[in-house]
Scaffold this motif. Structure first.
Motif, PDB file in Angstrom:
ATOM      1  N   CYS A  46      46.716  37.552  36.194  1.00 36.02           N
ATOM      2  CA  CYS A  46      46.582  39.534  36.577  1.00 36.02           C
ATOM      3  C   CYS A  46      47.279  40.188  36.098  1.00 36.02           C
ATOM      4  N   ASP A  60      46.509  45.254  40.913  1.00 33.08           N
ATOM      5  CA  ASP A  60      45.539  43.915  40.751  1.00 33.08           C
ATOM      6  C   ASP A  60      46.089  42.852  40.958  1.00 33.08           C
ATOM      7  N   ARG A  61      47.321  42.211  41.090  1.00 33.23           N
ATOM      8  CA  ARG A  61      47.439  41.268  41.475  1.00 33.23           C
ATOM      9  C   ARG A  61      47.361  41.154  42.800  1.00 33.23           C
ATOM     10  N   ARG A  62      47.308  41.795  43.927  1.00 29.48           N
ATOM     11  CA  ARG A  62      47.475  42.048  44.812  1.00 29.48           C
ATOM     12  C   ARG A  62      45.182  41.878  45.613  1.00 29.48           C
TER      13      ARG A  62
END
Length: 230
Positions: free
Chosen positions: A39, A44-46
């Protein structure tokens, strides 16, 4: 009939081993590909986590429609059968498409991200695959398969034949995914049809399904002999 109120939920589970194996293989490959991709920032991770949850949820719903008591009761009550059909053809495929699992699945088998080799020009947009180039034909195919399996000659055979049921499930699931790909974006692809045409395809499908729903509610005992007493 058991007096235990949890009996309909806890009983009648089915160990459909081919389905379980496919579920574990696809779900595991998706998780491996997601972890391999890594990520960027927090946003972006979410986004990656949200997409992964939607895909895994859709995959799990499809599994439960086949191995849970929903499958057993669908052979007894026509309204349960209607719920099972909707899960397999509409709800689960929709969640899978929105979950955009394609890049993660490609990474899990050692391929570069889907569409990467087709990047072309300054906009660097992936070339549209063939299954996104005929939205009208895909919508027509979805409705033909959906309505066709509700013809009495086929609808009454599914509860009595495991082979016919498997064919129905496979067609519902496959054409459902192709149909939703015409309506919503599924990274890295975007629908080929303009927004208003997609709305028209969705409205036409909803109208056809509404008419079919009225037949199931008010005419099940007339059209479907198998469910004549339910």
């Amino acid at each position: 009939w058991s007096t235990d109120p949890m009996s309909p939920v806890l009983a009648h589970w089915s160990a459909v081993w081919p389905v379980l194996v496919i579920y574990l293989a696809v779900g595991g490959a998706h998780l491996a590909g997601t972890l391999r991709g890594g990520c960027g920032g927090a946003a972006d991770r979410r986004a990656v986590i949200s997409e992964a949850a939607l895909f895994q949820g859709g995959l799990l719903l499809a599994l439960l429609a086949i191995v849970s008591p929903l499958r057993y009761w669908s052979g007894i009550y026509i309204w349960v059968r209607a719920v099972q059909d909707l899960v397999l053809a509409v709800v689960a495929p929709g969640l899978i498409v929105v979950g955009a699992p394609w890049p993660a699945l490609a990474r899990s088998v050692g391929r570069r991200q889907i569409g990467q080799r087709a990047l072309d020009g300054p906009a660097a947009r992936p070339r549209q695959p063939w299954w996104l180039r005929w939205p009208l034909a895909t919508a027509v195919a979805f409705n033909v398969i959906w309505l066709g399996w509700h013809l009495p000659v086929l609808f009454d055979k599914v509860p009595a034949s495991a082979a016919v049921a498997a064919l129905e499930y496979l067609l519902y699931f496959g054409v459902g995914i192709l149909f939703w790909l015409q309506l919503v974006g599924s990274r890295p692809w975007t629908p080929a049809a303009p927004a208003m045409r997609r709305v028209a395809l969705l409205v036409g499908t909803v109208v056809a399904d509404t008419i079919l729903g009225m037949v199931l509610v008010f005419g099940s005992g007339v059209f479907y002999r198998y469910y004549g007493n339910s």
